[in-house]
Scaffold this motif. Sequence first.
Motif, PDB file in Angstrom:
ATOM      1  N   SER A  23     -44.965  -9.201 -12.201  1.00 51.37           N
ATOM      2  CA  SER A  23     -44.941 -10.226 -13.773  1.00 51.37           C
ATOM      3  C   SER A  23     -46.051 -10.815 -13.714  1.00 51.37           C
ATOM      4  CB  SER A  23     -43.537  -9.807 -14.453  1.00 51.37           C
ATOM      5  OG  SER A  23     -42.599 -10.658 -13.941  1.00 51.37           O
ATOM      6  N   ALA A  24     -45.995 -11.715 -12.319  1.00 51.58           N
ATOM      7  CA  ALA A  24     -47.054 -12.793 -12.071  1.00 51.58           C
ATOM      8  C   ALA A  24     -48.267 -12.632 -12.511  1.00 51.58           C
ATOM      9  CB  ALA A  24     -46.672 -13.342 -10.581  1.00 51.58           C
ATOM     10  N   HIS A  25     -48.743 -11.913 -11.812  1.00 58.69           N
ATOM     11  CA  HIS A  25     -50.241 -10.710 -11.925  1.00 58.69           C
ATOM     12  C   HIS A  25     -50.074  -9.968 -13.269  1.00 58.69           C
ATOM     13  CE1 HIS A  25     -53.822  -9.200 -11.300  1.00 58.69           C
ATOM     14  NE2 HIS A  25     -53.624  -7.535 -11.062  1.00 58.69           N
ATOM     15  N   GLN A  26     -49.382  -9.479 -13.948  1.00 58.73           N
ATOM     16  CA  GLN A  26     -49.262  -8.572 -15.216  1.00 58.73           C
ATOM     17  C   GLN A  26     -49.860  -9.665 -16.170  1.00 58.73           C
ATOM     18  OE1 GLN A  26     -50.429  -5.728 -14.412  1.00 58.73           O
ATOM     19  NE2 GLN A  26     -49.286  -4.685 -15.933  1.00 58.73           N
ATOM     20  N   LEU A  27     -48.762 -10.701 -15.941  1.00 55.17           N
ATOM     21  CA  LEU A  27     -49.087 -11.665 -17.856  1.00 55.17           C
ATOM     22  C   LEU A  27     -49.816 -12.475 -16.782  1.00 55.17           C
ATOM     23  CD1 LEU A  27     -48.414 -14.038 -18.915  1.00 55.17           C
ATOM     24  CD2 LEU A  27     -47.124 -15.372 -17.250  1.00 55.17           C
ATOM     25  N   HIS A  28     -51.200 -12.678 -15.529  1.00 58.50           N
ATOM     26  CA  HIS A  28     -52.500 -13.203 -15.696  1.00 58.50           C
ATOM     27  C   HIS A  28     -53.271 -12.297 -16.433  1.00 58.50           C
ATOM     28  CE1 HIS A  28     -55.578 -15.658 -13.673  1.00 58.50           C
ATOM     29  NE2 HIS A  28     -56.260 -13.985 -13.410  1.00 58.50           N
ATOM     30  N   ARG A  29     -53.215 -10.172 -16.138  1.00 57.42           N
ATOM     31  CA  ARG A  29     -54.231 -10.278 -17.059  1.00 57.42           C
ATOM     32  C   ARG A  29     -53.930 -10.023 -18.042  1.00 57.42           C
ATOM     33  NH1 ARG A  29     -52.150  -4.883 -15.320  1.00 57.42           N
ATOM     34  NH2 ARG A  29     -54.227  -3.920 -16.862  1.00 57.42           N
ATOM     35  N   PHE A  30     -52.705  -9.466 -18.400  1.00 54.09           N
ATOM     36  CA  PHE A  30     -52.695 -10.197 -20.135  1.00 54.09           C
ATOM     37  C   PHE A  30     -52.719 -11.212 -20.485  1.00 54.09           C
ATOM     38  CE2 PHE A  30     -49.721 -11.156 -23.431  1.00 54.09           C
ATOM     39  CZ  PHE A  30     -49.319 -10.579 -24.631  1.00 54.09           C
ATOM     40  N   LEU A  31     -53.385 -12.107 -20.468  1.00 51.83           N
ATOM     41  CA  LEU A  31     -53.189 -12.950 -21.481  1.00 51.83           C
ATOM     42  C   LEU A  31     -55.231 -13.433 -20.777  1.00 51.83           C
ATOM     43  CD1 LEU A  31     -51.592 -16.097 -20.164  1.00 51.83           C
ATOM     44  CD2 LEU A  31     -50.708 -15.335 -21.868  1.00 51.83           C
ATOM     45  N   GLU A  32     -55.785 -12.966 -20.032  1.00 53.78           N
ATOM     46  CA  GLU A  32     -56.837 -12.738 -19.936  1.00 53.78           C
ATOM     47  C   GLU A  32     -57.598 -11.744 -21.150  1.00 53.78           C
ATOM     48  OE1 GLU A  32     -58.847 -13.038 -15.579  1.00 53.78           O
ATOM     49  OE2 GLU A  32     -58.589 -10.766 -16.670  1.00 53.78           O
ATOM     50  N   GLN A  33     -56.455 -10.976 -21.481  1.00 52.58           N
ATOM     51  CA  GLN A  33     -56.977 -10.024 -23.150  1.00 52.58           C
ATOM     52  C   GLN A  33     -56.843 -10.294 -23.873  1.00 52.58           C
ATOM     53  OE1 GLN A  33     -54.995  -6.800 -23.847  1.00 52.58           O
ATOM     54  NE2 GLN A  33     -56.844  -5.365 -23.412  1.00 52.58           N
ATOM     55  N   ALA A  34     -56.024 -11.285 -23.961  1.00 57.88           N
ATOM     56  CA  ALA A  34     -55.201 -12.573 -25.220  1.00 57.88           C
ATOM     57  C   ALA A  34     -55.669 -13.240 -25.944  1.00 57.88           C
ATOM     58  CB  ALA A  34     -53.800 -12.890 -25.247  1.00 57.88           C
ATOM     59  N   ALA A  35     -57.149 -13.813 -24.040  1.00 58.19           N
ATOM     60  CA  ALA A  35     -57.543 -14.989 -24.452  1.00 58.19           C
ATOM     61  C   ALA A  35     -58.935 -14.673 -25.543  1.00 58.19           C
ATOM     62  CB  ALA A  35     -57.778 -15.623 -23.486  1.00 58.19           C
ATOM     63  N   TYR A  36     -59.049 -13.454 -24.940  1.00 55.86           N
ATOM     64  CA  TYR A  36     -60.707 -12.750 -25.303  1.00 55.86           C
ATOM     65  C   TYR A  36     -60.349 -12.150 -27.199  1.00 55.86           C
ATOM     66  CZ  TYR A  36     -63.280  -8.971 -26.642  1.00 55.86           C
ATOM     67  OH  TYR A  36     -64.040  -8.537 -27.523  1.00 55.86           O
ATOM     68  N   LYS A  37     -58.811 -11.742 -27.266  1.00 56.57           N
ATOM     69  CA  LYS A  37     -58.264 -12.082 -28.777  1.00 56.57           C
ATOM     70  C   LYS A  37     -58.818 -13.106 -29.409  1.00 56.57           C
ATOM     71  CE  LYS A  37     -56.179  -7.770 -27.960  1.00 56.57           C
ATOM     72  NZ  LYS A  37     -54.735  -7.144 -27.454  1.00 56.57           N
ATOM     73  N   TYR A  38     -58.263 -14.717 -28.911  1.00 55.56           N
ATOM     74  CA  TYR A  38     -57.885 -15.206 -29.578  1.00 55.56           C
ATOM     75  C   TYR A  38     -59.524 -15.806 -30.248  1.00 55.56           C
ATOM     76  CZ  TYR A  38     -56.247 -19.633 -30.930  1.00 55.56           C
ATOM     77  OH  TYR A  38     -56.002 -21.476 -31.758  1.00 55.56           O
ATOM     78  N   GLU A  39     -60.396 -15.979 -29.003  1.00 53.77           N
ATOM     79  CA  GLU A  39     -61.192 -16.284 -28.966  1.00 53.77           C
ATOM     80  C   GLU A  39     -62.987 -15.335 -30.405  1.00 53.77           C
ATOM     81  OE1 GLU A  39     -64.091 -18.098 -28.111  1.00 53.77           O
ATOM     82  OE2 GLU A  39     -65.300 -17.284 -29.088  1.00 53.77           O
ATOM     83  N   VAL A  40     -62.065 -14.103 -30.574  1.00 52.33           N
ATOM     84  CA  VAL A  40     -62.926 -13.754 -31.229  1.00 52.33           C
ATOM     85  C   VAL A  40     -62.408 -13.637 -32.435  1.00 52.33           C
ATOM     86  CG1 VAL A  40     -63.779 -11.136 -31.773  1.00 52.33           C
ATOM     87  CG2 VAL A  40     -64.176 -11.608 -29.638  1.00 52.33           C
ATOM     88  N   GLY A  41     -60.641 -13.601 -32.523  1.00 53.12           N
ATOM     89  CA  GLY A  41     -59.630 -13.302 -33.049  1.00 53.12           C
ATOM     90  C   GLY A  41     -60.043 -14.818 -34.170  1.00 53.12           C
ATOM     91  N   ILE A  42     -60.082 -16.265 -33.877  1.00 51.47           N
ATOM     92  CA  ILE A  42     -59.076 -16.919 -34.369  1.00 51.47           C
ATOM     93  C   ILE A  42     -61.251 -17.709 -34.295  1.00 51.47           C
ATOM     94  CG2 ILE A  42     -58.384 -19.472 -34.145  1.00 51.47           C
ATOM     95  CD1 ILE A  42     -56.698 -17.163 -34.729  1.00 51.47           C
ATOM     96  N   ASN A  43     -61.715 -17.679 -33.667  1.00 51.89           N
ATOM     97  CA  ASN A  43     -63.124 -18.022 -33.897  1.00 51.89           C
ATOM     98  C   ASN A  43     -64.390 -17.300 -34.795  1.00 51.89           C
ATOM     99  OD1 ASN A  43     -62.111 -20.611 -32.594  1.00 51.89           O
ATOM    100  ND2 ASN A  43     -62.867 -19.435 -30.706  1.00 51.89           N
ATOM    101  N   GLN A  44     -63.837 -16.000 -35.154  1.00 57.18           N
ATOM    102  CA  GLN A  44     -64.799 -15.609 -35.879  1.00 57.18           C
ATOM    103  C   GLN A  44     -64.292 -14.560 -36.712  1.00 57.18           C
ATOM    104  OE1 GLN A  44     -68.049 -12.710 -33.590  1.00 57.18           O
ATOM    105  NE2 GLN A  44     -67.093 -14.215 -32.232  1.00 57.18           N
ATOM    106  N   LEU A  45     -62.969 -13.755 -36.494  1.00 57.70           N
ATOM    107  CA  LEU A  45     -62.253 -12.864 -37.765  1.00 57.70           C
ATOM    108  C   LEU A  45     -61.804 -13.543 -38.337  1.00 57.70           C
ATOM    109  CD1 LEU A  45     -61.198  -9.937 -35.761  1.00 57.70           C
ATOM    110  CD2 LEU A  45     -63.558  -9.858 -36.904  1.00 57.70           C
ATOM    111  N   VAL A  46     -61.044 -14.774 -38.292  1.00 52.43           N
ATOM    112  CA  VAL A  46     -60.196 -15.111 -39.269  1.00 52.43           C
ATOM    113  C   VAL A  46     -61.155 -15.475 -40.628  1.00 52.43           C
ATOM    114  CG1 VAL A  46     -57.987 -15.319 -37.939  1.00 52.43           C
ATOM    115  CG2 VAL A  46     -59.266 -17.181 -38.228  1.00 52.43           C
TER     116      VAL A  46
END
Length: 496
Positions: free
Chosen positions: A119-142
């Motif tokens: 699950s440590a590796h899975q967390l890494h993968r999950f957070l990579e995608q979540a970081a991208y969503k944060y970047e687009v979501g918080i910096n552009q969409l909201v």
Amino acid sequence: MSEKNVIVIGAGFSGISAATSLADQGYQVTVLEKNSTPGGRARSFNTQGFTFDMGPSWYWMPDVFESYFQKFGKSTADYYNLVRLDPSYTVVFGEDDFVDVPASLDELKALFERWEPGSAHQLHRFLEQAAYKYEVGINQLVYKPGRSVTEFMNLRLLLDVLRMDVFQSFHKHIRRYFSHPKIIKLMEFPILFLGALPENTPALYSLMNYADISLGTWYPMGGMYKIIEGMVQLAEEKGVVFKYNQDVQEIQVNQNIATRIVTTTDVFETDVIVASADYHHVEKNLLPAQFQSYSSEYWDTRVMAPSSLIFYLGVNKRLKNLRHHSLFFDEDFGPHANEIYTNPKWPTKPLFYVSAPSVTDDSVAPAGCENLFILIPVAPGLQDTEEVREKYYNLVMDRLEQLTNQEIRGSVLYKRSYAHNDFIHDYNAFKGNAYGLANTLLQTALLKPSLKSKKVKNLYYTGQLTVPGPGVPPSLISGQVVAQEVAKEFKAPVVI
Ligand SMILES: Cc1cc2nc3c(=O)[nH]c(=O)nc-3n(C[C@H](O)[C@H](O)[C@H](O)COP(=O)(O)OP(=O)(O)OC[C@H]3O[C@@H](n4cnc5c(N)ncnc54)[C@H](O)[C@@H]3O)c2cc1C
């Protein structure tokens, strides 16, 4: 100098943010607030040496606060001292079964790995995608006002949106990465901030996990109210005038232009209105019927975020086994969620949350004492009586004493409860909601109540019932977005 006069109704996060952004562009801004102090749901009160934050206690997304103050040439450090909490928070799963969630990502990965190999590796993968969503979501969409689909007609942004799992539920999404029930509970917790179930929340909001794990949990020394004090100081430096004890009773409209605001004591002329009080209240109670954009049926079918039953307690001793933030997830969330969202009623075995800011901050309680804030999320619209509150006080205190292994009730010096009736009385909250409108798929962006009135040309809305949604960072952003919209249509004054 030609000055355009703007009146902002309400001095919560969104109202102060809108007022400051408008004053910064040259408008003459007055804020009318019904209560005697600013802050709205984030007010605070002092008693017997304790300082209680009444609403928000989690300082997440520090970048949003920083960029707010930087927009005006300031920094959060000019107004308050932020510390990062470590552990970020504790989750209590049962008796002698709790976990401190570490601030360090490496330590969190090690914890996950102990629960679920791989699950440590899975967390890494999950957070990579979540970081991208944060970047687009918080910096552009909201920052989009959500008034037209054309705002999203940009190929890059469309592609981004498609990659962001807007149409998949968070519930499904998280189970593609993890299976251990404790990991799932932990990862689903930030979604509760959005006011809806993981099943009904788009997976886009895994950006909240990025906020939790990667950006961290912070605390302004002195309490969350320090943010409000800093924002008011900045607003006044920009020329905003705050008028308290001004309970707005009526917005007078001539043709389709709002001309006057009538409060219990005064009448104000205005060119533009930005209403940050609860949207439903402004529409239904302050505007003539023909100028309301939404029907009663519309409001009755909105999914509201939960309300809360809160206890503010001053305890005459220091407590053990409590962190600054402790989540009591010792009961199954399924039935509690059902009693919040599907069959609204007072919960049978609720989950609850305890904040003890005195663990971090000596200034919020007398020496040797503890400051406790206990919150039970409950359905909006319930019948709120003293008997019910007392029943839940005893229920929660039984569990808190048992799970932290100490006597507390006999040491409570000060106790105040707060629920639906108070939210309605203090903030005109629709159905006594605490957190506004839930962020479900069908209540996102264009599908939220519009930040501009459809019937009154110079009336705008901001705050947790419109875009981008509930929470302190979104409310801060909402105020900035509405100020941009006002400036597009009502030209900023020319300084000669
Ligand atoms: C108990 C609780 C816990 C929370 N925890 C967190 C957290 O940990 N982290 C987080 O990010 N968010 C949290 N939130 C959410 C966050 O506090 C809100 O989303 C945010 O404060 C809403 O700001 P707002 O400006 O939209 O509304 P409000 O704060 O409600 O401001 C609206 C203002 O309008 C005023 N008003 C209403 N009617 C009138 C009238 N007729 N005339 C004049 N004034 C009027 C009200 O008095 C109020 O001051 C919490 C909220 C609550 C209630």
